[in-house]
Scaffold this motif. Structure first.
Motif, PDB file in Angstrom:
ATOM      1  N   TYR A 179       0.841  -1.189   0.000  1.00  0.00           N
ATOM      2  CA  TYR A 179       0.000   0.000   0.000  1.00  0.00           C
ATOM      3  C   TYR A 179       0.873   1.234   0.000  1.00  0.00           C
ATOM      4  O   TYR A 179       2.015   1.208   0.453  1.00  0.00           O
ATOM      5  CB  TYR A 179      -0.930  -0.020   1.205  1.00  0.00           C
ATOM      6  CG  TYR A 179      -1.812  -1.233   1.187  1.00  0.00           C
ATOM      7  CD1 TYR A 179      -3.010  -1.231   0.483  1.00  0.00           C
ATOM      8  CD2 TYR A 179      -1.421  -2.406   1.818  1.00  0.00           C
ATOM      9  CE1 TYR A 179      -3.797  -2.356   0.433  1.00  0.00           C
ATOM     10  CE2 TYR A 179      -2.207  -3.534   1.780  1.00  0.00           C
ATOM     11  CZ  TYR A 179      -3.398  -3.509   1.086  1.00  0.00           C
ATOM     12  OH  TYR A 179      -4.173  -4.627   1.029  1.00  0.00           O
ATOM     13  N   ARG A 191      20.238  -2.981   0.403  1.00  0.00           N
ATOM     14  CA  ARG A 191      21.161  -2.751   1.509  1.00  0.00           C
ATOM     15  C   ARG A 191      20.509  -1.917   2.597  1.00  0.00           C
ATOM     16  O   ARG A 191      19.856  -0.927   2.348  1.00  0.00           O
ATOM     17  CB  ARG A 191      22.418  -2.062   0.995  1.00  0.00           C
ATOM     18  CG  ARG A 191      23.286  -3.060   0.218  1.00  0.00           C
ATOM     19  CD  ARG A 191      24.744  -2.795   0.442  1.00  0.00           C
ATOM     20  NE  ARG A 191      25.236  -1.823  -0.511  1.00  0.00           N
ATOM     21  CZ  ARG A 191      26.115  -0.886  -0.195  1.00  0.00           C
ATOM     22  NH1 ARG A 191      26.556  -0.765   1.034  1.00  0.00           N
ATOM     23  NH2 ARG A 191      26.541  -0.053  -1.123  1.00  0.00           N
ATOM     24  N   GLN A 249      14.079   3.248   2.298  1.00  0.00           N
ATOM     25  CA  GLN A 249      14.364   1.979   2.949  1.00  0.00           C
ATOM     26  C   GLN A 249      13.101   1.409   3.581  1.00  0.00           C
ATOM     27  O   GLN A 249      12.856   0.207   3.554  1.00  0.00           O
ATOM     28  CB  GLN A 249      15.453   2.173   4.007  1.00  0.00           C
ATOM     29  CG  GLN A 249      16.812   2.490   3.394  1.00  0.00           C
ATOM     30  CD  GLN A 249      17.820   2.940   4.432  1.00  0.00           C
ATOM     31  OE1 GLN A 249      17.454   3.331   5.536  1.00  0.00           O
ATOM     32  NE2 GLN A 249      19.083   2.910   4.072  1.00  0.00           N
ATOM     33  N   ARG A 284      16.134   9.776  -5.444  1.00  0.00           N
ATOM     34  CA  ARG A 284      17.107   8.748  -5.145  1.00  0.00           C
ATOM     35  C   ARG A 284      16.443   7.531  -4.474  1.00  0.00           C
ATOM     36  O   ARG A 284      16.741   6.384  -4.816  1.00  0.00           O
ATOM     37  CB  ARG A 284      18.145   9.371  -4.221  1.00  0.00           C
ATOM     38  CG  ARG A 284      19.228   8.425  -3.841  1.00  0.00           C
ATOM     39  CD  ARG A 284      20.283   9.210  -3.103  1.00  0.00           C
ATOM     40  NE  ARG A 284      21.059   8.298  -2.305  1.00  0.00           N
ATOM     41  CZ  ARG A 284      22.100   8.674  -1.587  1.00  0.00           C
ATOM     42  NH1 ARG A 284      22.443   9.946  -1.557  1.00  0.00           N
ATOM     43  NH2 ARG A 284      22.763   7.792  -0.901  1.00  0.00           N
ATOM     44  N   GLU A 285      15.511   7.823  -3.562  1.00  0.00           N
ATOM     45  CA  GLU A 285      14.817   6.741  -2.874  1.00  0.00           C
ATOM     46  C   GLU A 285      13.899   6.002  -3.829  1.00  0.00           C
ATOM     47  O   GLU A 285      13.768   4.781  -3.767  1.00  0.00           O
ATOM     48  CB  GLU A 285      14.005   7.308  -1.714  1.00  0.00           C
ATOM     49  CG  GLU A 285      14.855   8.126  -0.768  1.00  0.00           C
ATOM     50  CD  GLU A 285      14.168   8.350   0.544  1.00  0.00           C
ATOM     51  OE1 GLU A 285      12.979   8.742   0.498  1.00  0.00           O
ATOM     52  OE2 GLU A 285      14.773   8.116   1.584  1.00  0.00           O
ATOM     53  N   GLY A 318      14.543   5.523  -6.856  1.00  0.00           N
ATOM     54  CA  GLY A 318      15.451   4.638  -7.578  1.00  0.00           C
ATOM     55  C   GLY A 318      15.660   3.323  -6.848  1.00  0.00           C
ATOM     56  O   GLY A 318      15.622   2.244  -7.451  1.00  0.00           O
ATOM     57  N   GLN A 319      15.860   3.404  -5.547  1.00  0.00           N
ATOM     58  CA  GLN A 319      16.060   2.180  -4.753  1.00  0.00           C
ATOM     59  C   GLN A 319      14.865   1.254  -4.856  1.00  0.00           C
ATOM     60  O   GLN A 319      15.006   0.039  -5.021  1.00  0.00           O
ATOM     61  CB  GLN A 319      16.247   2.533  -3.265  1.00  0.00           C
ATOM     62  CG  GLN A 319      17.521   3.274  -2.950  1.00  0.00           C
ATOM     63  CD  GLN A 319      17.533   3.741  -1.497  1.00  0.00           C
ATOM     64  OE1 GLN A 319      16.728   3.295  -0.686  1.00  0.00           O
ATOM     65  NE2 GLN A 319      18.436   4.632  -1.172  1.00  0.00           N
ATOM     66  N   GLU A 356      14.459  -0.347  -8.275  1.00  0.00           N
ATOM     67  CA  GLU A 356      15.436  -1.426  -8.442  1.00  0.00           C
ATOM     68  C   GLU A 356      14.919  -2.706  -7.783  1.00  0.00           C
ATOM     69  O   GLU A 356      15.064  -3.813  -8.311  1.00  0.00           O
ATOM     70  CB  GLU A 356      16.760  -0.991  -7.807  1.00  0.00           C
ATOM     71  CG  GLU A 356      17.962  -1.782  -8.267  1.00  0.00           C
ATOM     72  CD  GLU A 356      18.173  -1.676  -9.768  1.00  0.00           C
ATOM     73  OE1 GLU A 356      18.737  -2.637 -10.317  1.00  0.00           O
ATOM     74  OE2 GLU A 356      17.766  -0.657 -10.388  1.00  0.00           O
ATOM     75  N   ARG A 393      12.261  -4.298  -9.843  1.00  0.00           N
ATOM     76  CA  ARG A 393      12.887  -5.008 -10.954  1.00  0.00           C
ATOM     77  C   ARG A 393      13.460  -6.345 -10.485  1.00  0.00           C
ATOM     78  O   ARG A 393      13.361  -7.365 -11.170  1.00  0.00           O
ATOM     79  CB  ARG A 393      13.987  -4.124 -11.536  1.00  0.00           C
ATOM     80  CG  ARG A 393      14.188  -4.325 -13.006  1.00  0.00           C
ATOM     81  CD  ARG A 393      15.246  -3.360 -13.518  1.00  0.00           C
ATOM     82  NE  ARG A 393      14.720  -2.110 -14.025  1.00  0.00           N
ATOM     83  CZ  ARG A 393      15.191  -0.910 -13.720  1.00  0.00           C
ATOM     84  NH1 ARG A 393      16.190  -0.777 -12.866  1.00  0.00           N
ATOM     85  NH2 ARG A 393      14.662   0.176 -14.244  1.00  0.00           N
ATOM     86  N   ARG A 396      10.728  -8.857 -10.277  1.00  0.00           N
ATOM     87  CA  ARG A 396      10.354  -9.348 -11.604  1.00  0.00           C
ATOM     88  C   ARG A 396      11.414 -10.323 -12.123  1.00  0.00           C
ATOM     89  O   ARG A 396      11.094 -11.358 -12.700  1.00  0.00           O
ATOM     90  CB  ARG A 396      10.204  -8.156 -12.556  1.00  0.00           C
ATOM     91  CG  ARG A 396       9.630  -8.494 -13.912  1.00  0.00           C
ATOM     92  CD  ARG A 396      10.639  -8.547 -15.056  1.00  0.00           C
ATOM     93  NE  ARG A 396      11.708  -7.585 -15.007  1.00  0.00           N
ATOM     94  CZ  ARG A 396      11.736  -6.460 -15.700  1.00  0.00           C
ATOM     95  NH1 ARG A 396      10.724  -6.131 -16.471  1.00  0.00           N
ATOM     96  NH2 ARG A 396      12.782  -5.670 -15.624  1.00  0.00           N
ATOM     97  N   GLU A 410      10.344   3.432 -17.629  1.00  0.00           N
ATOM     98  CA  GLU A 410      11.615   2.816 -17.300  1.00  0.00           C
ATOM     99  C   GLU A 410      11.435   1.340 -16.954  1.00  0.00           C
ATOM    100  O   GLU A 410      12.281   0.499 -17.232  1.00  0.00           O
ATOM    101  CB  GLU A 410      12.207   3.570 -16.105  1.00  0.00           C
ATOM    102  CG  GLU A 410      13.637   3.238 -15.802  1.00  0.00           C
ATOM    103  CD  GLU A 410      14.057   3.886 -14.503  1.00  0.00           C
ATOM    104  OE1 GLU A 410      13.644   5.057 -14.247  1.00  0.00           O
ATOM    105  OE2 GLU A 410      14.753   3.226 -13.726  1.00  0.00           O
ATOM    106  N   LEU A 411      10.298   1.039 -16.316  1.00  0.00           N
ATOM    107  CA  LEU A 411      10.139  -0.255 -15.665  1.00  0.00           C
ATOM    108  C   LEU A 411       9.202  -1.209 -16.396  1.00  0.00           C
ATOM    109  O   LEU A 411       9.438  -2.417 -16.435  1.00  0.00           O
ATOM    110  CB  LEU A 411       9.575   0.013 -14.261  1.00  0.00           C
ATOM    111  CG  LEU A 411      10.193  -0.723 -13.096  1.00  0.00           C
ATOM    112  CD1 LEU A 411      11.648  -0.380 -12.981  1.00  0.00           C
ATOM    113  CD2 LEU A 411       9.482  -0.329 -11.823  1.00  0.00           C
TER     114      LEU A 411
END
Ligand SMILES: Nc1ncnc2c1ncn2[C@@H]1O[C@H](COP(=O)(O)OP(=O)(O)O)[C@@H](O)[C@H]1O
Ligand SMILES: [Mg+2]
Lengths: 266, 328
Positions: free
Chosen positions: A98, A151, A166, A195-196, A198-199, A202, A205, A208, A226-227
């Protein structure tokens, strides 16, 4: 994970994991879903886009059991299913992330990952004394995060001490760990910085790439392009079109979304 | 495909180190500070005899504070702690006076206390009424009913079983009562429940973020009901411990139980906003309240001043809670 690791075929007919046929849902006079057809293929990221009020959330809720449609059919792996609640869908291997409200900030990462599905210690410690197996939960949480290459400062961190990205990562990882059929994400990056975001992208992805199909609702066109493997465009409670980011531009998608361009649904 | 490869997540080492801290370290420092002040101003404070008394004086508030902790962890508040406990003492005392078996009388009294908690829990969880109002109403109803039943007066309860927890034994130069052991045992059991079981984990999650708890499939309403019923059970057991302390059933007793138990919980580091804190802090908090009242009594200070100081203490503790919440 056996059947799910099959890679999607680029051409030809990939397996359909989740299918909805002619879904109708009204709230009083408001027709939120006006006969929607939907299909999710094995191993793909399917983006769902549409204006506010187009019916995206309602569609997703019918797929996760949070809303029971007035009519229409839902098939999971080709079998008709009738979810009475979110738990039903979860038991069948459908996990949802959610937009917010998904974590308990004062609890640590393993507790959040296993929230509602905590592991009990083996033997009578678990069966009679209901003792949690904290060590195994920590180890499995560590392993899950490593598998997803996500990470974190420490697995023992409280979620409130993590950055926004995170935190959302923990929620996404929870879906990744427990989803056996598919994961649904409702605007998972709406509250995040670049930036977050992006994490988290990723991470999606990575899910998937493990063979699990993902439904991603997003307002962010660059992210979607992009995805996504396919883009499901909703307008006024209907499916306006399903397009590929390879054959259509952002401008095309926006035009379909807003009704400036009509496309034969197909 | 894209250039937006995620970089390493920003490590927040400073914040993270906080999670490793012992949660009750603040309360322990406060406790030591109070002990130090009283020990310096009055040599009798540290005498083993007085230490035993402090422990015994902590039994009732300390045990009530266990139930209060559970309720506050759900972001609720229980203003009926004292009233439910008094219900237990009066019912058990009356039944024994009428000639019923003491054990059965006590069991029935504990059952009624559990039922009171259950009803409050049902109103909170099913009708979504604010815990503050439900327990305030319970307090009013029980207090009036008990005064009517006992015709306003206190009466002595002379029974070996009901007074059992007041029996003493020696450990070195310390004199302890069974009541102290019973209190510590209850702390241990409920601590286990909170920290080592699924039930406790779900309780924290509900207090922390009820919507997230619901979405992951935790039966939030049922859990709340269980919390209030368990708290009622604990208040009923406290009634037994209270009769061991003072063999008297008094409808006007435990007037400061709300103030004391809430102070114990909050000064022990449990947040009024729910989902944070725990029983170790509450035990220290109950000892702080006990030490404060004992030390001020030794100094010959009017009990009203004790209430006043306790009132200040609870407000200071809540202010800290609010400030740390704002920092999160
Ligand atoms: N619980 C509800 N009660 C009444 N109307 C609703 C409810 N949920 C959604 N709707 C209506 O259904 C339509 C579709 O909403 P929604 O699925 O939330 O769209 P989206 O997620 O695409 O913004 C909107 O007109 C909305 O007002
Ligand atoms: Mg929506």
């Amino acid at each position: 994970m056996s059947a799910l690791t099959a890679t999607p075929e680029i051409d030809g007919a990939p397996r359909i994991v989740l299918e909805a046929r002619n879904i109708v849902k009204s709230y009083g006079h408001v027709v939120a879903l006006d006969g929607v057809d939907f299909d999710l293929r094995a191993g793909e990221i399917l983006a769902v886009v549409g204006d506010n009020g187009a019916g995206k959330s309602t569609l997703i809720k019918t797929l996760t059991g949070a809303v029971v449609p007035d009519s229409g059919e839902i098939l999971l792996d080709g079998q008709p299913v009738h979810f009475k609640g979110p738990l039903d869908a979860r038991h069948r291997g459908i996990e949802t992330v959610y937009q917010d409200l998904a974590v308990a900030p004062a609890l640590d990462i393993p507790s959040n990952l296993f929230l509602g599905r905590e592991l009990l210690a083996p033997g009578i410690l678990g069966s009679v004394f209901r003792r949690l197996d904290k060590r195994r939960m920590r180890e499995e949480a560590e392993k899950a995060m490593a598998d997803l290459k996500f990470r974190l400062p420490s697995i023992a961190s409280r979620v409130e001490n993590l950055s926004g990205g995170q935190r959302q990562g923990v929620a996404v990882a929870r879906a990744a760990v427990f989803a056996r059929k598919l994961a649904i994400m409702d605007e998972p990056t709406a509250a995040l910085g670049v930036r977050e975001t992006g994490q988290v992208l990723e991470l999606i992805r990575a899910i998937r790439d493990r063979g699990l199909p993902v439904v991603l609702i997003s307002h962010n066109m660059p992210n979607v392009f992009e995805l996504a493997d396919r883009i499901f465009i909703m307008r006024l409670g209907r499916r306006a079109a399903v397009v590929s980011p390879k054959t259509h531009t952002m401008a095309d998608v926006v035009a379909i979304m807003t009704g400036a361009v009509k496309v034969e649904a197909g | 495909m894209s250039s937006a490869t995620p970089s390493a997540p920003e490590a927040s080492a400073g914040l993270f180190s906080r999670t490793k801290a012992i949660p009750a370290v603040g309360p322990i420092l406060v406790l030591l500070a109070f002990c130090l002040v009283f020990a310096i101003t009055n040599p009798r404070f540290l005498a083993p005899h007085n230490q035993s008394i402090i422990l015994q004086q902590t039994i009732v508030v300390g045990t009530l504070a266990i139930g209060q902790t559970l309720v506050i962890l759900t972001a609720g508040i229980d203003l009926a702690v004292g009233a439910i406990c008094v219900l237990g003492t009066i019912v058990a005392g009356k039944l024994v006076l009428l000639g019923y078996d003491p054990l059965l009388s006590m069991l029935f009294a504990v059952f009624l206390c559990t039922l009171s908690g259950f009803v409050a829990g049902a109103l909170v969880s099913r009708l979504d009424l604010p815990p503050f109002i439900v327990t305030l109403g319970t307090l009013g109803i029980l207090t009036a009913a008990l005064r009517l039943i006992s015709k306003g007066g206190a009466f002595p309860v002379q029974d070996d079983f009901l007074g059992l927890t007041g029996n003493t034994f020696r450990v070195g130069s310390f004199v302890l009562t069974y009541g102290v052991i019973a209190m510590l045992l209850l702390y241990a059991i409920v601590w286990y429940l909170l920290n080592e079981t699924r039930w406790g984990r779900h309780l924290y999650a509900i207090g922390n973020n009820p919507e997230a708890a619901r979405l992951v499939g935790i039966p939030v309403r049922l859990h709340l009901l269980q919390v209030y019923a368990l708290a009622g059970l604990i208040y009923g057991l406290t009634a037994w411990l209270a009769l061991g302390r003072i063999p008297n059933a008094d409808p006007n007793a435990l007037q400061t139980a709300n103030l004391d138990s809430i102070t114990a919980v909050v000064i022990g580091g449990t947040s009024l906003f729910g989902g944070r804190g725990g029983l170790v802090g509450t035990l220290i908090g109950a000892l702080i309240v006990g030490v404060l009242r004992n030390g001020l009594t030794l100094a010959g200070i009017d009990p009203l001043w004790q209430d006043l100081v306790t009132g200040i203490l609870v407000i200071v503790a809540v202010a800290f809670d609010q400030l740390s919440r704002r920092r999160r």
